[in-house]
Design an enzyme around this catalytic site. Structure first.
Site, PDB file in Angstrom:
ATOM      1  N   SER A 104      -5.478   5.104   5.002  1.00  0.00           N
ATOM      2  CA  SER A 104      -4.460   4.214   5.523  1.00  0.00           C
ATOM      3  C   SER A 104      -4.589   4.181   7.041  1.00  0.00           C
ATOM      4  O   SER A 104      -5.047   5.147   7.662  1.00  0.00           O
ATOM      5  CB  SER A 104      -3.074   4.728   5.135  1.00  0.00           C
ATOM      6  OG  SER A 104      -2.069   4.105   5.895  1.00  0.00           O
TER       7      SER A 104
ATOM      8  N   ASP B   9       0.813  -1.216   0.000  1.00  0.00           N
ATOM      9  CA  ASP B   9       0.000   0.000   0.000  1.00  0.00           C
ATOM     10  C   ASP B   9       0.844   1.262   0.000  1.00  0.00           C
ATOM     11  O   ASP B   9       0.473   2.272  -0.605  1.00  0.00           O
ATOM     12  CB  ASP B   9      -0.926   0.012   1.214  1.00  0.00           C
ATOM     13  CG  ASP B   9      -2.189  -0.803   0.966  1.00  0.00           C
ATOM     14  OD1 ASP B   9      -2.158  -1.690   0.091  1.00  0.00           O
ATOM     15  OD2 ASP B   9      -3.204  -0.559   1.644  1.00  0.00           O
TER      16      ASP B   9
ATOM     17  N   CYS C 183       4.664  -2.098   8.490  1.00  0.00           N
ATOM     18  CA  CYS C 183       5.055  -0.809   9.067  1.00  0.00           C
ATOM     19  C   CYS C 183       4.704  -0.740  10.548  1.00  0.00           C
ATOM     20  O   CYS C 183       3.686  -1.257  10.991  1.00  0.00           O
ATOM     21  CB  CYS C 183       4.418   0.325   8.282  1.00  0.00           C
ATOM     22  SG  CYS C 183       4.974   0.356   6.560  1.00  0.00           S
TER      23      CYS C 183
ATOM     24  N   CYS D  86       0.803  -8.128   5.013  1.00  0.00           N
ATOM     25  CA  CYS D  86       0.368  -6.742   4.816  1.00  0.00           C
ATOM     26  C   CYS D  86      -1.120  -6.625   4.530  1.00  0.00           C
ATOM     27  O   CYS D  86      -1.854  -7.594   4.550  1.00  0.00           O
ATOM     28  CB  CYS D  86       1.249  -6.067   3.777  1.00  0.00           C
ATOM     29  SG  CYS D  86       2.918  -5.772   4.444  1.00  0.00           S
ATOM     30  N   ASP D  87      -1.528  -5.412   4.205  1.00  0.00           N
ATOM     31  CA  ASP D  87      -2.900  -4.957   4.396  1.00  0.00           C
ATOM     32  C   ASP D  87      -4.007  -5.876   3.883  1.00  0.00           C
ATOM     33  O   ASP D  87      -4.954  -6.165   4.592  1.00  0.00           O
ATOM     34  CB  ASP D  87      -3.070  -3.583   3.752  1.00  0.00           C
ATOM     35  CG  ASP D  87      -2.253  -2.516   4.443  1.00  0.00           C
ATOM     36  OD1 ASP D  87      -1.204  -2.854   5.010  1.00  0.00           O
ATOM     37  OD2 ASP D  87      -2.640  -1.344   4.405  1.00  0.00           O
ATOM     38  N   LYS D  88      -3.956  -6.313   2.635  1.00  0.00           N
ATOM     39  CA  LYS D  88      -5.074  -7.056   2.070  1.00  0.00           C
ATOM     40  C   LYS D  88      -4.878  -8.557   2.134  1.00  0.00           C
ATOM     41  O   LYS D  88      -5.824  -9.315   1.919  1.00  0.00           O
ATOM     42  CB  LYS D  88      -5.312  -6.632   0.606  1.00  0.00           C
ATOM     43  CG  LYS D  88      -5.440  -5.125   0.406  1.00  0.00           C
ATOM     44  CD  LYS D  88      -6.430  -4.496   1.376  1.00  0.00           C
ATOM     45  CE  LYS D  88      -6.389  -2.984   1.351  1.00  0.00           C
ATOM     46  NZ  LYS D  88      -5.125  -2.410   1.808  1.00  0.00           N
TER      47      LYS D  88
ATOM     48  N   GLU E 175      -6.862   4.746  -0.672  1.00  0.00           N
ATOM     49  CA  GLU E 175      -6.516   5.365   0.603  1.00  0.00           C
ATOM     50  C   GLU E 175      -6.045   6.793   0.371  1.00  0.00           C
ATOM     51  O   GLU E 175      -5.337   7.070  -0.591  1.00  0.00           O
ATOM     52  CB  GLU E 175      -5.398   4.570   1.295  1.00  0.00           C
ATOM     53  CG  GLU E 175      -5.841   3.200   1.752  1.00  0.00           C
ATOM     54  CD  GLU E 175      -4.745   2.431   2.455  1.00  0.00           C
ATOM     55  OE1 GLU E 175      -5.059   1.421   3.088  1.00  0.00           O
ATOM     56  OE2 GLU E 175      -3.565   2.843   2.370  1.00  0.00           O
TER      57      GLU E 175
END
Length: 554
Positions: A471, A81, A194, A122-124, A445
């Site tokens: 985000s 992202d 992160c 990570c995100d997804k 985002e």
């Protein structure tokens, strides 16, 4: 016992052709006689949170083999992202969630795996693989890659959100090019997701709460050897689940999802959890309304202020006792259903028994919270009839209520240009529309504009409202997921430059301050804009639902 699905395609004369292909893999007869365990690897060389997953996967392989299974690795895609932020790439972030779920389902059923170990970070990838786990309902364990360590700039801990805000400071002339480059070299010092409570870490933490990940899955840093040990134990744990016949949907229940929403409020997780948890519940066979978020928030104290809401980081949360310590604090008020089963083969109550809070500044005690209400709020009103989401715990106190003139933009790029040009003033309400799931498409985002606002020193005087999303690194009075979105005829599409917008987070309202007659006139005349689309985004836009229902595909 769970049926060993792979046996139906490995044994007997009628499956000799299958066996020939297993032999082509170099698989021995001894391996064929063992349960076939798929290891879903999200490893790639472009996502910092995934660059270490090859080591995690190898440790999982050892754990599965040590416990009597035959491990087989297959891939899942992953997008970063941070790298995708602020350009067309971000249109392809959320949409990968469904590609991940679909491709994992396809691979697992095509090859008859008996159990799965999911290796995301990570995100997804985390929600996408949780969605796949719910569909497949196999014995499944999650082991993620872990968070990166916090950066150090001028002797202070920092993270990616500080980097994006530094860009805003540079644009405003508050930081020179050398200082900006110093940030760029220091804020992300290791591999891993992160280091703040952003979306990736939020979802990794919630795998522990839901019961799909082992203790520490959300908090043990990527570079710690403990994570390699945990990966081996994940491989062993999935074999134990297989022996006991415990499958994913026995763990992912309405009660465990409610637990996740509760801990979400205590941690101050990313607003993106309000997209992912409904989508996961949907795959389990039931739907949850955003309305439940405020009910849970009203009874759940906010115990943590991790970046971007505060100055503590994932490594600090881990040292303080991790997610089990947070859950133990909440359990003092009976806020969790501790009877839920988990991948440990034990209940939540058994898992958190003896958990300790080693740092009451990182994890506030239940009787001394940051606030008596949770970290996320859902607001409704004539501007967002189906709701919008804000990370309340990351909003400055003076911005919990705000009223100001709308500055209207049809895309993120338009808004960013105006912010960079100094056209946004204290008191304004920036409105960014046609960035929703359907209108973006892909629900980008808005970290670039929110960070620019913060970096320019406007975070305590400017609000931002969008049918896109944010985000987990975003902080401030930023309202996302406005539903219905502009592309679906939502009233965010009728806002005009200079209209007064009122935001009242404590009372969960957001209102466009025009007369009912004018509101009705504009809505009757409103024709949403259409974009020329092609490829996967065209198909996605045609199928995706509202952000209020998790942006699932119909």
């Amino acid at each position: 016992m769970v049926d060993h699905k792979s046996e139906a395609i490995k044994f007997g004369p009628e499956n000799a052709a299958h066996r020939s292909l297993y032999h082509a893999l170099g698989m021995t007869e001894e391996e064929m006689k063992r349960p076939l365990v798929g290891i879903v690897s999200s490893y790639n060389e472009i996502v910092p949170g995934h660059i270490n997953l090859d080591k995690i996967v190898e440790a999982v392989r050892l754990g599965v083999a040590m416990a009597g299974g035959t491990p087989v690795v297959f891939p899942a895609i992953a997008a970063c992202d941070g790298i995708a932020m602020g350009h067309i790439g971000m249109k392809y972030s959320l949409v990968t969630r469904d590609l991940i779920a679909d491709s994992t389902e396809s691979m697992a059923l095509a090859h008859g795996f008996d159990a799965l170990v999911m290796v995301p970070n990570c995100d997804k990838n985390v929600p996408g693989l949780l969605m796949a786990a719910a569909r497949l309902d196999l014995p499944t364990v999650f082991i993620s890659g872990g968070p990166m360590l916090a950066g150090r700039v001028s002797g202070c801990k920092t993270s990616l959100s500080s980097m994006f805000e530094a860009q805003g400071s540079y644009t405003a002339g508050k930081m020179n090019a050398d200082e900006l480059e110093d940030y760029a070299r220091r804020v992300c010092p290791t591999c891993g997701s992160c280091s703040g409570m952003y979306t990736a870490n939020s979802m990794n933490c919630l795998t522990e709460v839901i019961g799909m990940g082992l203790s520490g899955n959300g908090t043990v840093p990527a570079v710690y050897s403990r994570r390699i040990e945990m990966a081996k134990h994940a491989g062993m744990a999935v074999m134990e689940l297989l022996r006991k016949g415990i499958t994913a949907r026995q763990i992912m229940t309405p009660a465990s999802i409610t637990n996740a929403l509760t801990v979400d409020m205590a941690l101050g997780c990313s607003t993106n959890t309000m997209l992912h948890l409904p989508a996961i519940a949907h795959e389990c066979g039931w739907d949850i309304s955003l309305d439940i978020a405020n009910e849970i928030s009203e009874r759940t104290p906010n115990l943590c202020h991790l970046a971007p809401a505060g100055r503590t980081y994932m490594e600090d949360l881990d040292e303080a006792g991790g997610i089990y310590a947070v859950m133990a604090e909440l359990d003092k008020r009976g806020l969790l259903d501790t009877s839920c089963m988990t991948v440990t083969g034990r209940t939540v109550a058994e898992n958190i028994a003896g958990a300790q809070n080693f740092n009451t500044e990182v994890i506030r005690p239940i009787d001394n919270p940051y606030s008596e209400t949770g970290g996320i709020a859902v607001l409704k009103g004539n501007l967002a009839p189906d709701g919008c989401v804000v990370k309340r715990s990351a909003v400055a106190p003076e911005m919990l209520t705000h009223e100001g003139p709308a500055r209207v933009f049809e895309s993120e790029e338009e808004a960013q240009a105006a912010i960079n040009a100094g056209k946004i003033q204290a008191g304004d309400v920036v409105v960014i529309r046609y960035e929703g799931p359907k209108g973006g498409p892909g629900m980008r985002e808005m970290l670039n504009p929110t960070s620019a606002i913060m970096g320019m020193g406007l975070g305590e005087s400017v609000a931002l409202i969008t049918d896109g999303r944010f985000s987990g690194a975003t902080r401030g009075a930023c309202l996302g997921h406005v539903s219905p979105e502009a592309a679906s005829g939502g009233p965010i599409g009728i806002v005009e430059e200079g209209d007064i917008i009122s935001i009242d987070i404590p009372n969960y309202t957001v209102e466009l301050k025009i007369s009912q007659e004018e509101y009705d006139r504009r809505m009757a005349a409103f024709e949403p804009k259409q974009k020329e689309l092609s490829g996967y985004l065209k198909r996605y836009a045609a199928q995706v639902s509202s952000g209020a229902t998790g942006a699932v595909l119909n």
